[in-house]
Design an enzyme around this catalytic site. Structure first.
Site, PDB file in Angstrom:
ATOM      1  N   THR A  14       0.827  -1.217   0.000  1.00  0.00           N
ATOM      2  CA  THR A  14       0.000   0.000   0.000  1.00  0.00           C
ATOM      3  C   THR A  14       0.846   1.245   0.000  1.00  0.00           C
ATOM      4  OG1 THR A  14      -1.850  -1.090   1.126  1.00  0.00           O
ATOM      5  CG2 THR A  14      -1.738   1.298   1.304  1.00  0.00           C
ATOM      6  N   ASP A  53       1.616  -6.388  -4.179  1.00  0.00           N
ATOM      7  CA  ASP A  53       0.716  -6.335  -3.034  1.00  0.00           C
ATOM      8  C   ASP A  53       1.155  -7.456  -2.101  1.00  0.00           C
ATOM      9  OD1 ASP A  53      -1.707  -7.205  -1.437  1.00  0.00           O
ATOM     10  OD2 ASP A  53      -2.596  -5.512  -2.484  1.00  0.00           O
ATOM     11  N   SER A  54       1.171  -7.212  -0.788  1.00  0.00           N
ATOM     12  CA  SER A  54       1.730  -8.232   0.102  1.00  0.00           C
ATOM     13  C   SER A  54       0.884  -9.495   0.171  1.00  0.00           C
ATOM     14  CB  SER A  54       1.948  -7.671   1.515  1.00  0.00           C
ATOM     15  OG  SER A  54       0.736  -7.526   2.209  1.00  0.00           O
ATOM     16  N   THR A  85       1.056  -4.377   4.330  1.00  0.00           N
ATOM     17  CA  THR A  85       0.746  -4.707   5.723  1.00  0.00           C
ATOM     18  C   THR A  85       0.130  -6.087   5.918  1.00  0.00           C
ATOM     19  OG1 THR A  85      -1.436  -3.644   5.584  1.00  0.00           O
ATOM     20  CG2 THR A  85       0.419  -2.275   6.312  1.00  0.00           C
ATOM     21  N   LYS A 156      -0.861  -8.148  12.853  1.00  0.00           N
ATOM     22  CA  LYS A 156      -1.792  -7.138  12.343  1.00  0.00           C
ATOM     23  C   LYS A 156      -3.160  -7.397  12.958  1.00  0.00           C
ATOM     24  CE  LYS A 156      -3.615  -4.786   8.289  1.00  0.00           C
ATOM     25  NZ  LYS A 156      -3.760  -4.730   6.813  1.00  0.00           N
ATOM     26  N   TYR A 276      -5.390 -28.261  32.036  1.00  0.00           N
ATOM     27  CA  TYR A 276      -6.706 -28.897  31.970  1.00  0.00           C
ATOM     28  C   TYR A 276      -6.595 -30.279  31.337  1.00  0.00           C
ATOM     29  CZ  TYR A 276      -8.799 -24.358  33.038  1.00  0.00           C
ATOM     30  OH  TYR A 276      -9.153 -23.179  33.641  1.00  0.00           O
TER      31      TYR A 276
END
Length: 330
Positions: A14, A53-54, A85, A156, A276
């Site tokens: 971005t 774009d990631s 991001t 994120k 547990y």
């Protein structure tokens, strides 16, 4: 005082996006980002290595980024990687394992709004990243919204807000306040030699447990070539064993040589299979605790471990080893 020499590796995202007929797409070069940033007190060299774009950043790109960092590690005081991001926390985590004992600060950053938008968060994030690359101890970091996070602890947590990332289970390494750049937590500097190791096995899966989950799906994954699984289990790591016996399925997978890591769906605090019955049952079957690791760090650590040819016992030992701050061990 000598001016710090820093390298900017641009990969798209971005921060470098421009408007197109099909939506925002990466289009600005690293030099363009630097020009829009304005004057900063460092000598910066720029190298464009990707324009993606990631969401399209995958293991092949991780290896490329790691190789570039390794190649230039002795030529600069610090390296900044501009990155989208959406998968930045995964990249930061994987670089932690591919570049163990890195000898300089490597800082990933990006933005929620493109650099060329007047009120973008990109200039601030990039400035903090450069400051971190000049001032932090050697390691892999992520800089966002006026804080610097250990890369393998970053997640994120918001899709559009400027405070998109959080440091999970450890405090941020540094913050920007009215007093300037303040290092909050000095990281331990390794005396070991950095070695590039990009051998990974990406045939893994990350599964979130939910009521009604059919354990046969885990066997289907194994039959399709899955070599390891991280399960985001309930609470401290509990797994179903009534009717839909996930615990038994985990045991069968482990006996087949497929490691199963038990993490928690809860973002904060740890998994603990000893507390547990639902956790102890999984532990008895050989499930490996992720402790307080993020899912991003757990899945990339598993990929790297399998890439080294580790068997289940070796993976279990590796997950009980703190490589670079990714896990808290009692």
């Amino acid at each position: 005082m000598t001016t710090k020499k820093l390298l900017l590796l641009s990969t798209g995202g971005t921060i470098a996006s421009v408007v197109s007929d099909s939506g925002l797409v990466p289009g600005e070069s690293g030099e363009s980002l630097l020009k829009m940033l304005g004057r900063i007190p460092y000598k910066i060299v720029v190298k464009d290595i990707l324009e993606l774009d990631s969401s399209n950043i995958q293991p092949e790109e991780w290896k490329l980024i790691a190789r570039e960092i390794y190649k230039y590690r002795n030529d600069y005081d610090g390296i900044v990687v501009s990155h989208g991001t959406d998968t930045m926390a995964y990249t930061a985590s994987m670089l932690t394992f591919m570049l163990q004992n890195i000898n300089l600060p490597v800082v990933l950053t990006g933005s929620q709004v493109p650099m060329n938008v007047i009120l973008s968060d990109a200039p601030g994030n990039l400035r903090v990243a450069f400051a971190a690359a000049a001032k932090c101890a050697p390691g892999i970091y992520l800089a966002f919204d006026r804080q610097v996070i250990l890369g393998c602890r970053s997640v994120k947590v918001r899709t559009t807000s400027f405070n998109a990332f959080e440091s999970v289970n450890v405090p941020p390494v540094a913050r920007v306040t009215s007093d300037g750049f303040e290092i909050q937590k000095a990281e331990k500097v390794s005396n070991g030699q950095c070695k590039l190791n990009t051998d990974i096995d990406a045939n893994v899966s990350l599964v979130k447990l939910f009521p009604g989950f059919d354990p046969r799906l885990l066997h289907a994954m194994a039959q399709s070539g899955c070599h390891g699984i991280v399960i985001e289990a309930y609470g401290l790591g509990g797994m179903t064993y009534i009717r839909r016996n996930l615990v038994a399925a985990v045991g069968k997978l482990i006996r087949r040589g497929i490691p199963v890591i038990a993490s928690s769906q809860c973002l904060y605090e740890r998994s603990d299979l000893t507390k547990y019955e639902v956790g102890q049952q999984a532990l008895l079957q050989g499930a490996i605790s992720a402790h307080d690791m993020t899912s991003e760090s757990a899945i990339t650590k598993l990929m790297w471990a399998l890439g080294q040819g580790m068997d289940v016992a070796a993976v279990a030992k590796f997950f009980n080893t703190n490589v670079a701050g990714e896990v808290t061990l009692n």
